[in-house]
Motif scaffolding. Structure first.
Motif, PDB file in Angstrom:
ATOM      1  N   GLU A   1       0.837  -1.206   0.000  1.00 20.74           N
ATOM      2  CA  GLU A   1       0.000   0.000   0.000  1.00 20.74           C
ATOM      3  C   GLU A   1       0.868   1.251   0.000  1.00 20.74           C
ATOM      4  OE1 GLU A   1      -2.872   0.097   3.106  1.00 20.74           O
ATOM      5  OE2 GLU A   1      -3.803  -1.799   2.536  1.00 20.74           O
ATOM      6  N   PHE A   2       1.917   1.229   0.810  1.00 21.68           N
ATOM      7  CA  PHE A   2       2.858   2.359   0.825  1.00 21.68           C
ATOM      8  C   PHE A   2       3.507   2.534  -0.544  1.00 21.68           C
ATOM      9  CE2 PHE A   2       2.895   2.282   5.519  1.00 21.68           C
ATOM     10  CZ  PHE A   2       2.933   3.639   5.766  1.00 21.68           C
ATOM     11  N   LEU A   3       3.923   1.433  -1.138  1.00 23.34           N
ATOM     12  CA  LEU A   3       4.596   1.497  -2.437  1.00 23.34           C
ATOM     13  C   LEU A   3       3.669   2.069  -3.509  1.00 23.34           C
ATOM     14  CD1 LEU A   3       7.363   0.823  -3.567  1.00 23.34           C
ATOM     15  CD2 LEU A   3       6.508  -1.441  -4.187  1.00 23.34           C
ATOM     16  N   ASN A   4       2.411   1.599  -3.535  1.00 18.63           N
ATOM     17  CA  ASN A   4       1.444   2.129  -4.505  1.00 18.63           C
ATOM     18  C   ASN A   4       1.179   3.612  -4.273  1.00 18.63           C
ATOM     19  OD1 ASN A   4       1.113  -0.373  -5.755  1.00 18.63           O
ATOM     20  ND2 ASN A   4      -0.557  -0.979  -4.414  1.00 18.63           N
TER      21      ASN A   4
ATOM     22  N   GLY B   1      -2.758   8.382   3.681  1.00 16.74           N
ATOM     23  CA  GLY B   1      -3.670   7.293   4.037  1.00 16.74           C
ATOM     24  C   GLY B   1      -2.991   6.043   4.574  1.00 16.74           C
ATOM     25  N   PRO B   2      -2.002   5.489   3.857  1.00 16.82           N
ATOM     26  CA  PRO B   2      -1.357   4.266   4.354  1.00 16.82           C
ATOM     27  C   PRO B   2      -0.707   4.434   5.729  1.00 16.82           C
ATOM     28  CG  PRO B   2      -0.850   4.585   2.036  1.00 16.82           C
ATOM     29  CD  PRO B   2      -1.547   5.836   2.498  1.00 16.82           C
ATOM     30  N   PHE B   3      -0.147   5.610   5.997  1.00 11.75           N
ATOM     31  CA  PHE B   3       0.494   5.832   7.295  1.00 11.75           C
ATOM     32  C   PHE B   3      -0.544   5.884   8.412  1.00 11.75           C
ATOM     33  CE2 PHE B   3       2.462   8.690  10.533  1.00 11.75           C
ATOM     34  CZ  PHE B   3       3.450   7.814  10.945  1.00 11.75           C
ATOM     35  N   GLU B   4      -1.687   6.517   8.146  1.00  6.78           N
ATOM     36  CA  GLU B   4      -2.751   6.560   9.151  1.00  6.78           C
ATOM     37  C   GLU B   4      -3.265   5.151   9.434  1.00  6.78           C
ATOM     38  OE1 GLU B   4      -3.718   9.133  10.967  1.00  6.78           O
ATOM     39  OE2 GLU B   4      -2.150  10.299   9.984  1.00  6.78           O
ATOM     40  N   ALA B   5      -3.381   4.326   8.374  1.00  5.66           N
ATOM     41  CA  ALA B   5      -3.813   2.940   8.543  1.00  5.66           C
ATOM     42  C   ALA B   5      -2.781   2.153   9.352  1.00  5.66           C
ATOM     43  CB  ALA B   5      -4.030   2.281   7.182  1.00  5.66           C
TER      44      ALA B   5
ATOM     45  N   LEU C   1       2.678   0.322  14.488  1.00  9.73           N
ATOM     46  CA  LEU C   1       3.891   0.422  13.676  1.00  9.73           C
ATOM     47  C   LEU C   1       4.772  -0.820  13.787  1.00  9.73           C
ATOM     48  CD1 LEU C   1       2.976   3.428  13.601  1.00  9.73           C
ATOM     49  CD2 LEU C   1       5.385   4.044  13.637  1.00  9.73           C
ATOM     50  N   ASP C   2       4.582  -1.605  14.880  1.00  9.42           N
ATOM     51  CA  ASP C   2       5.425  -2.784  15.092  1.00  9.42           C
ATOM     52  C   ASP C   2       5.186  -3.874  14.061  1.00  9.42           C
ATOM     53  OD1 ASP C   2       6.641  -1.648  17.239  1.00  9.42           O
ATOM     54  OD2 ASP C   2       5.375  -2.608  18.748  1.00  9.42           O
ATOM     55  N   VAL C   3       4.126  -3.737  13.264  1.00  4.75           N
ATOM     56  CA  VAL C   3       3.903  -4.731  12.209  1.00  4.75           C
ATOM     57  C   VAL C   3       5.030  -4.677  11.180  1.00  4.75           C
ATOM     58  CG1 VAL C   3       2.548  -3.299  10.623  1.00  4.75           C
ATOM     59  CG2 VAL C   3       2.110  -5.755  10.746  1.00  4.75           C
ATOM     60  N   ILE C   4       5.722  -3.527  11.090  1.00  3.62           N
ATOM     61  CA  ILE C   4       6.916  -3.422  10.240  1.00  3.62           C
ATOM     62  C   ILE C   4       8.094  -3.924  11.066  1.00  3.62           C
ATOM     63  CG2 ILE C   4       8.344  -1.910   8.812  1.00  3.62           C
ATOM     64  CD1 ILE C   4       5.438  -2.061   7.907  1.00  3.62           C
ATOM     65  N   ARG C   5       8.614  -5.111  10.742  1.00  2.00           N
ATOM     66  CA  ARG C   5       9.647  -5.752  11.565  1.00  2.00           C
ATOM     67  C   ARG C   5      11.019  -5.108  11.406  1.00  2.00           C
ATOM     68  NH1 ARG C   5       8.966 -11.522   9.228  1.00  2.00           N
ATOM     69  NH2 ARG C   5       8.629 -10.198   7.417  1.00  2.00           N
ATOM     70  N   ASN C   6      11.319  -4.592  10.228  1.00  2.00           N
ATOM     71  CA  ASN C   6      12.618  -3.971   9.987  1.00  2.00           C
ATOM     72  C   ASN C   6      12.679  -2.616  10.714  1.00  2.00           C
ATOM     73  OD1 ASN C   6      14.698  -2.324   8.751  1.00  2.00           O
ATOM     74  ND2 ASN C   6      14.825  -3.863   7.153  1.00  2.00           N
ATOM     75  N   ASP C   7      13.555  -2.535  11.728  1.00  2.00           N
ATOM     76  CA  ASP C   7      13.626  -1.316  12.552  1.00  2.00           C
ATOM     77  C   ASP C   7      13.947  -0.075  11.721  1.00  2.00           C
ATOM     78  OD1 ASP C   7      13.070  -2.764  14.797  1.00  2.00           O
ATOM     79  OD2 ASP C   7      15.151  -2.951  15.446  1.00  2.00           O
TER      80      ASP C   7
ATOM     81  N   TYR D   1       6.594  10.343   7.248  1.00  2.00           N
ATOM     82  CA  TYR D   1       5.187  10.749   7.252  1.00  2.00           C
ATOM     83  C   TYR D   1       4.753  11.555   8.476  1.00  2.00           C
ATOM     84  CZ  TYR D   1       4.296   8.025   3.088  1.00  2.00           C
ATOM     85  OH  TYR D   1       4.316   7.549   1.801  1.00  2.00           O
ATOM     86  N   SER D   2       5.572  11.556   9.521  1.00  2.00           N
ATOM     87  CA  SER D   2       5.213  12.361  10.691  1.00  2.00           C
ATOM     88  C   SER D   2       6.043  13.631  10.792  1.00  2.00           C
ATOM     89  CB  SER D   2       5.389  11.542  11.980  1.00  2.00           C
ATOM     90  OG  SER D   2       6.755  11.183  12.160  1.00  2.00           O
ATOM     91  N   SER D   3       7.113  13.735   9.964  1.00  2.00           N
ATOM     92  CA  SER D   3       7.978  14.909  10.067  1.00  2.00           C
ATOM     93  C   SER D   3       8.364  15.492   8.704  1.00  2.00           C
ATOM     94  CB  SER D   3       9.244  14.533  10.862  1.00  2.00           C
ATOM     95  OG  SER D   3      10.124  15.629  10.950  1.00  2.00           O
ATOM     96  N   ARG D   4       9.156  14.763   7.934  1.00  2.00           N
ATOM     97  CA  ARG D   4       9.760  15.332   6.727  1.00  2.00           C
ATOM     98  C   ARG D   4       8.712  15.782   5.700  1.00  2.00           C
ATOM     99  NH1 ARG D   4      14.549  11.400   4.818  1.00  2.00           N
ATOM    100  NH2 ARG D   4      14.797  13.080   3.273  1.00  2.00           N
ATOM    101  N   LEU D   5       7.780  14.931   5.373  1.00  2.00           N
ATOM    102  CA  LEU D   5       6.783  15.284   4.353  1.00  2.00           C
ATOM    103  C   LEU D   5       5.829  16.385   4.829  1.00  2.00           C
ATOM    104  CD1 LEU D   5       6.004  11.723   2.924  1.00  2.00           C
ATOM    105  CD2 LEU D   5       7.334  13.531   1.830  1.00  2.00           C
ATOM    106  N   PRO D   6       5.215  16.238   6.017  1.00  2.31           N
ATOM    107  CA  PRO D   6       4.315  17.321   6.463  1.00  2.31           C
ATOM    108  C   PRO D   6       5.016  18.651   6.668  1.00  2.31           C
ATOM    109  CG  PRO D   6       4.586  15.655   8.182  1.00  2.31           C
ATOM    110  CD  PRO D   6       5.172  15.087   6.941  1.00  2.31           C
ATOM    111  N   ASN D   7       6.271  18.629   7.117  1.00  3.95           N
ATOM    112  CA  ASN D   7       7.006  19.894   7.279  1.00  3.95           C
ATOM    113  C   ASN D   7       7.218  20.588   5.941  1.00  3.95           C
ATOM    114  OD1 ASN D   7       7.197  19.678  10.032  1.00  3.95           O
ATOM    115  ND2 ASN D   7       9.301  18.925  10.048  1.00  3.95           N
ATOM    116  N   SER D   8       7.548  19.808   4.916  1.00  7.58           N
ATOM    117  CA  SER D   8       7.773  20.391   3.589  1.00  7.58           C
ATOM    118  C   SER D   8       6.510  21.047   3.050  1.00  7.58           C
ATOM    119  CB  SER D   8       8.259  19.307   2.618  1.00  7.58           C
ATOM    120  OG  SER D   8       9.554  18.872   2.954  1.00  7.58           O
ATOM    121  N   THR D   9       5.383  20.364   3.156  1.00  9.14           N
ATOM    122  CA  THR D   9       4.133  20.944   2.647  1.00  9.14           C
ATOM    123  C   THR D   9       3.679  22.123   3.504  1.00  9.14           C
ATOM    124  OG1 THR D   9       2.831  19.312   3.908  1.00  9.14           O
ATOM    125  CG2 THR D   9       3.388  18.758   1.631  1.00  9.14           C
TER     126      THR D   9
END
Length: 247
Positions: A61-64, A124-128, A134-140, A150-158
């Protein structure tokens, strides 16, 4: 099967073979424990498979979403910013080289210079993911990169792009009102519309225009800087996700 083992136990007890019964009982307990361990392992495998499947779906979903954002920038936002730059560059050649310009050409360039846009991304994917955990993503490293993006870099830029755009736009409107006016245009085929025209002569030396021109240049530079940051963030994240999916 249970009745079969019960009969064996009863036979051993009736034949007074206690030692054999004890060994048999221990063996039966060991078999039961092994059976329970196998059942637990199978259950763990099934649970892990569900987690792996969920993580895979979330990453896709993130990739799409990232691919759609990048496509939207390439097909929509970047062309708008490039048209704005073409208007700025064209008028700058006249402004700084003291060339004269006719009204129609000036208005044509100014229409490009005035183009605005909004830098956006799909959240959308980040909110989901946050609602799932977030722990469902195993790679730290990947989990931290997604959270940071999605919580810092992108929203700060916009956010900072929008702030400068809104602040400068209110100033530009005040200056623009002093050198632009609207006039009625009537066509032979019956069409009617309003059209911008100049209020002043020697527009290239007009201070109100020069202020507006510089503020538009600031907006363009902010678009360029923030757009570069957004694209870099999305492309880096895309590469990390693709590597994780391919494992």
């Amino acid at each position: 099967m249970i009745k079969f083992f019960r009969k064996i136990r009863q036979k051993m007890l009736t034949e007074n073979k206690f030692n054999k019964y004890l060994l048999y009982a221990i063996g039966e307990i060991i078999l039961v424990v092994i059976g329970i361990l196998i059942a637990l392992q199978i259950n763990n495998w099934n649970e892990q498979r569900k987690v792996n499947t969920k993580e895979y779906l979330i990453l896709n979903e993130f990739l799409n979403s990232i691919n759609k954002d990048l496509k939207a920038y390439e097909n929509g936002i970047i062309p708008r910013i490039e048209r704005k730059k073409s208007g700025l560059d064209s008028l700058q050649r006249y402004v700084f080289h003291k060339k004269t310009i006719n009204d129609l050409l000036f208005l044509d360039f100014y229409s490009y210079l005035s183009i605005d846009t909004r830098l956006r991304f799909d959240n959308g994917p980040f909110e989901a993911l946050k609602s799932t955990g977030l722990d469902v993503i195993r790679n730290d490293s990947l989990r931290k990169a997604i959270n940071n993006a999605y919580s810092s870099r992108l929203p700060n830029s916009t956010y900072f792009s929008d702030r400068l755009n809104e602040r400068n736009e209110s100033k530009i409107s005040k200056f623009q009102y002093k050198f632009l006016k609207l006039k009625r245009v009537y066509h032979n085929d019956g069409r009617e519309h309003m059209h911008f025209d100049l209020k002043v002569e020697d527009i290239l030396n007009n201070q109100d225009f020069l202020w507006a021109f510089d503020l538009e240049r600031q907006k363009y530079e902010e678009y360029e800087k923030r757009l570069k940051s957004i694209k870099t963030t999305l492309l880096e994240l895309k590469t990390m996700i693709e590597k994780e999916i391919e494992k």
